[in-house]
Design a protein around this motif. Structure first.
Motif, PDB file in Angstrom:
ATOM      1  N   GLN A   1       0.845  -1.195   0.000  1.00 55.16           N
ATOM      2  CA  GLN A   1       0.000   0.000   0.000  1.00 55.16           C
ATOM      3  C   GLN A   1       0.882   1.248   0.000  1.00 55.16           C
ATOM      4  N   PRO A   2       1.617   1.486  -1.068  1.00 47.90           N
ATOM      5  CA  PRO A   2       2.587   2.594  -1.077  1.00 47.90           C
ATOM      6  C   PRO A   2       1.963   3.966  -0.923  1.00 47.90           C
ATOM      7  N   THR A   3       0.683   4.112  -1.253  1.00 46.22           N
ATOM      8  CA  THR A   3       0.036   5.422  -1.140  1.00 46.22           C
ATOM      9  C   THR A   3      -0.761   5.579   0.150  1.00 46.22           C
ATOM     10  N   ALA A   4      -0.804   4.518   0.960  1.00 51.88           N
ATOM     11  CA  ALA A   4      -1.644   4.568   2.161  1.00 51.88           C
ATOM     12  C   ALA A   4      -1.006   5.364   3.293  1.00 51.88           C
ATOM     13  N   GLY A   5       0.321   5.430   3.308  1.00 52.27           N
ATOM     14  CA  GLY A   5       0.997   6.123   4.404  1.00 52.27           C
ATOM     15  C   GLY A   5       1.249   5.182   5.561  1.00 52.27           C
ATOM     16  N   TRP A   6       2.403   5.316   6.176  1.00 59.48           N
ATOM     17  CA  TRP A   6       2.810   4.399   7.234  1.00 59.48           C
ATOM     18  C   TRP A   6       2.405   4.895   8.621  1.00 59.48           C
ATOM     19  N   ILE A   7       2.123   6.195   8.751  1.00 53.97           N
ATOM     20  CA  ILE A   7       1.832   6.770  10.059  1.00 53.97           C
ATOM     21  C   ILE A   7       0.379   6.507  10.418  1.00 53.97           C
ATOM     22  N   THR A   8       0.165   5.593  11.358  1.00 55.70           N
ATOM     23  CA  THR A   8      -1.162   5.276  11.885  1.00 55.70           C
ATOM     24  C   THR A   8      -1.076   5.243  13.403  1.00 55.70           C
ATOM     25  N   HIS A   9      -2.246   5.113  14.045  1.00 57.94           N
ATOM     26  CA  HIS A   9      -2.240   4.996  15.507  1.00 57.94           C
ATOM     27  C   HIS A   9      -1.388   3.807  15.950  1.00 57.94           C
TER      28      HIS A   9
ATOM     29  N   THR B   1       1.223   2.325  14.435  1.00 58.30           N
ATOM     30  CA  THR B   1       2.664   2.518  14.304  1.00 58.30           C
ATOM     31  C   THR B   1       3.185   3.592  15.255  1.00 58.30           C
ATOM     32  N   VAL B   2       2.374   4.604  15.538  1.00 58.72           N
ATOM     33  CA  VAL B   2       2.817   5.655  16.458  1.00 58.72           C
ATOM     34  C   VAL B   2       3.025   5.081  17.856  1.00 58.72           C
ATOM     35  N   PHE B   3       2.040   4.331  18.365  1.00 60.52           N
ATOM     36  CA  PHE B   3       2.177   3.754  19.712  1.00 60.52           C
ATOM     37  C   PHE B   3       3.302   2.718  19.763  1.00 60.52           C
ATOM     38  N   THR B   4       3.422   1.914  18.693  1.00 59.70           N
ATOM     39  CA  THR B   4       4.484   0.916  18.654  1.00 59.70           C
ATOM     40  C   THR B   4       5.853   1.585  18.625  1.00 59.70           C
ATOM     41  N   ALA B   5       5.991   2.651  17.825  1.00 59.53           N
ATOM     42  CA  ALA B   5       7.257   3.375  17.765  1.00 59.53           C
ATOM     43  C   ALA B   5       7.580   4.032  19.104  1.00 59.53           C
ATOM     44  N   LEU B   6       6.570   4.552  19.804  1.00 62.42           N
ATOM     45  CA  LEU B   6       6.805   5.132  21.122  1.00 62.42           C
ATOM     46  C   LEU B   6       7.278   4.072  22.109  1.00 62.42           C
ATOM     47  N   SER B   7       6.669   2.874  22.045  1.00 63.48           N
ATOM     48  CA  SER B   7       7.113   1.781  22.905  1.00 63.48           C
ATOM     49  C   SER B   7       8.565   1.423  22.603  1.00 63.48           C
ATOM     50  N   TRP B   8       8.894   1.354  21.316  1.00 65.40           N
ATOM     51  CA  TRP B   8      10.276   1.061  20.908  1.00 65.40           C
ATOM     52  C   TRP B   8      11.225   2.120  21.453  1.00 65.40           C
ATOM     53  N   ALA B   9      10.833   3.387  21.379  1.00 70.66           N
ATOM     54  CA  ALA B   9      11.691   4.478  21.859  1.00 70.66           C
ATOM     55  C   ALA B   9      11.909   4.388  23.366  1.00 70.66           C
ATOM     56  N   VAL B  10      10.863   4.059  24.123  1.00 74.92           N
ATOM     57  CA  VAL B  10      11.007   3.926  25.573  1.00 74.92           C
ATOM     58  C   VAL B  10      11.960   2.784  25.908  1.00 74.92           C
TER      59      VAL B  10
ATOM     60  N   ALA C   1      -3.318  -4.072  19.972  1.00 71.99           N
ATOM     61  CA  ALA C   1      -4.516  -4.588  20.637  1.00 71.99           C
ATOM     62  C   ALA C   1      -5.504  -3.467  20.940  1.00 71.99           C
ATOM     63  N   GLY C   2      -4.978  -2.322  21.404  1.00 73.01           N
ATOM     64  CA  GLY C   2      -5.873  -1.213  21.741  1.00 73.01           C
ATOM     65  C   GLY C   2      -6.573  -0.632  20.532  1.00 73.01           C
ATOM     66  N   SER C   3      -5.819  -0.379  19.460  1.00 77.41           N
ATOM     67  CA  SER C   3      -6.425   0.214  18.270  1.00 77.41           C
ATOM     68  C   SER C   3      -7.417  -0.734  17.621  1.00 77.41           C
ATOM     69  N   HIS C   4      -7.101  -2.029  17.587  1.00 82.64           N
ATOM     70  CA  HIS C   4      -8.021  -2.988  16.982  1.00 82.64           C
ATOM     71  C   HIS C   4      -9.214  -3.281  17.877  1.00 82.64           C
ATOM     72  N   PHE C   5      -9.057  -3.121  19.188  1.00 85.39           N
ATOM     73  CA  PHE C   5     -10.220  -3.235  20.066  1.00 85.39           C
ATOM     74  C   PHE C   5     -11.245  -2.152  19.721  1.00 85.39           C
ATOM     75  N   VAL C   6     -10.761  -0.941  19.512  1.00 85.56           N
ATOM     76  CA  VAL C   6     -11.664   0.151  19.129  1.00 85.56           C
ATOM     77  C   VAL C   6     -12.329  -0.143  17.783  1.00 85.56           C
ATOM     78  N   LEU C   7     -11.544  -0.613  16.816  1.00 82.80           N
ATOM     79  CA  LEU C   7     -12.088  -0.888  15.486  1.00 82.80           C
ATOM     80  C   LEU C   7     -13.095  -2.040  15.504  1.00 82.80           C
ATOM     81  N   GLU C   8     -12.739  -3.129  16.193  1.00 81.85           N
ATOM     82  CA  GLU C   8     -13.551  -4.334  16.135  1.00 81.85           C
ATOM     83  C   GLU C   8     -14.755  -4.311  17.060  1.00 81.85           C
ATOM     84  N   VAL C   9     -14.581  -3.731  18.254  1.00 83.51           N
ATOM     85  CA  VAL C   9     -15.639  -3.804  19.258  1.00 83.51           C
ATOM     86  C   VAL C   9     -16.474  -2.530  19.314  1.00 83.51           C
TER      87      VAL C   9
END
Length: 265
Positions: A198-206, A208-217, A251-259
Motif C-alpha cells: 500500500q505505497p500510497t496509504a501512508g505508514w503513520i497510523t495509531h 505505528t505511532v504507539f508501537t514506535a513510542l514503545s520502541w523508543a522507551v 490490541a488497543g487500536s483494533h479493540f476500538v475498530l472491532e468492538v
C-alpha cells in the motif's frame, strides 16, 4: 467483528485451557509439584491447540483478542519453564489467571477476516509482532516479581522467589533486550509491507505511532541501563510504560475498530 459461534475444535481446547488456567491460579499452592507440572503441561498444550485451530481457520482471522491470547500463551509458557528450573516461582501462579480472559476473549472476538493474504510473507510480520509482545509481556511479569521481591526485602520478609534480586533483574533485562530486537524487526517489516502493498496509504497510523513510542522507551531504557546502570523503580516504570504503549499500539487500536466501531482493521 464478533462471531458468536466457533467450530468445536476451537472451542473445546480453549475452554479446557481456560479451566486449566483457572485451576492453576486458584489451587496451585495446594497441589503437589507433580500435579502442578502435569496440569501446566496440559493447559499450555490445550491453549496451543486452540491457537493452532484459530490460525488454521478459513478465512484467516486476526485481531486484538487473538494477539492477547498468543501473548498470554507465550508469557505463561516461559513462566512454566522457569517454574521447572526455579520451583519457588510457582507460588506466583496467580499469573495464570491472566490466561482465562485471554483465551475466552479470543473465542468471543475472533478478529477480522482476511480472505486472501496480500503477501505470503505477511504472517512473518505477525509472528514477529507476537514474539515481541510475548517477550515484553514476560519482561513486565518479571519486573512485577522483581518489584515484589524488593519490597519484601525492604520489609524484612526475605525473598519470595527462588531467584536473588540481582539475578531476577538480569533475567528481566534479557527479556527486555529480546523484545527490543524483535520489536525493531516488527517495525521494519511493517514499514516494508506497507511500502510494498500500500505505497500510497501512508505508514503513520495509531498502531505505528504507539508501537514506535514503545520502541523508543525501550531504547532509552536499555541505553540508560548500559550507560548509567538504571534499575529499580525508574526501570520498572519505564518498562510498564513501554508495555502499555505496545498494548495500545495493536490490541488497543483494533479493540476500538472491532468492538466499538464494529469494523475491520
Amino acid at each position: 467483528m464478533i462471531v458468536p459461534v466457533s467450530p468445536w475444535w476451537t472451542v473445546a481446547p480453549a475452554l479446557g485451557a481456560a479451566a486449566g488456567y483457572a485451576a492453576l491460579a486458584a489451587a496451585a499452592a495446594r497441589l503437589g509439584r507433580s500435579a502442578v507440572a502435569w496440569l501446566t503441561l496440559g493447559t499450555v498444550l490445550l491453549h496451543g491447540l486452540a491457537l493452532a485451530a484459530a490460525f488454521s481457520a478459513t478465512p484467516v482471522r486476526f485481531g486484538f483478542a487473538l494477539t492477547l491470547s498468543v501473548t498470554a500463551w507465550l508469557v505463561l509458557a516461559v513462566y512454566a519453564v522457569e517454574t521447572r528450573l526455579y520451583p519457588q516461582l510457582g507460588t506466583r501462579w496467580t499469573l495464570a489467571g491472566l490466561g482465562v480472559p485471554a483465551v475466552l476473549l479470543a473465542l468471543i472476538f475472533p478478529g477480522t477476516a482476511y480472505p486472501a493474504l496480500a503477501s505470503p510473507w505477511l504472517p512473518l510480520h505477525w509472528a514477529l509482532g507476537f514474539a515481541s509482545y510475548g517477550l515484553l509481556g514476560a519482561a513486565v511479569a518479571h519486573a512485577w516479581m522483581m518489584q515484589r521481591t524488593e519490597q519484601a526485602i525492604r520489609r524484612g520478609r526475605g525473598q519470595p522467589t527462588a531467584l536473588p534480586l540481582l539475578a531476577l533483574e538480569r533475567l528481566t533485562f534479557r527479556f527486555v533486550t529480546g523484545a527490543f530486537v524483535l520489536l525493531t524487526l516488527t517495525l521494519l517489516a511493517g514499514w516494508y509491507f506497507t511500502e510494498l502493498l500500500q505505497p500510497t496509504a501512508g505508514w503513520i497510523t495509531h498502531k505505528t505511532v504507539f508501537t514506535a513510542l514503545s520502541w523508543a522507551v525501550l531504547a532509552v531504557l536499555l541505553w540508560g541501563r548500559w550507560r548509567w546502570g538504571w534499575r529499580g523503580r525508574l526501570a520498572v516504570r519505564m518498562l510498564y510504560a513501554a508495555g502499555g504503549l505496545l498494548l495500545l499500539g495493536y490490541a488497543g487500536s483494533h479493540f476500538v475498530l472491532e468492538v466499538i466501531l464494529r469494523r475491520g482493521g
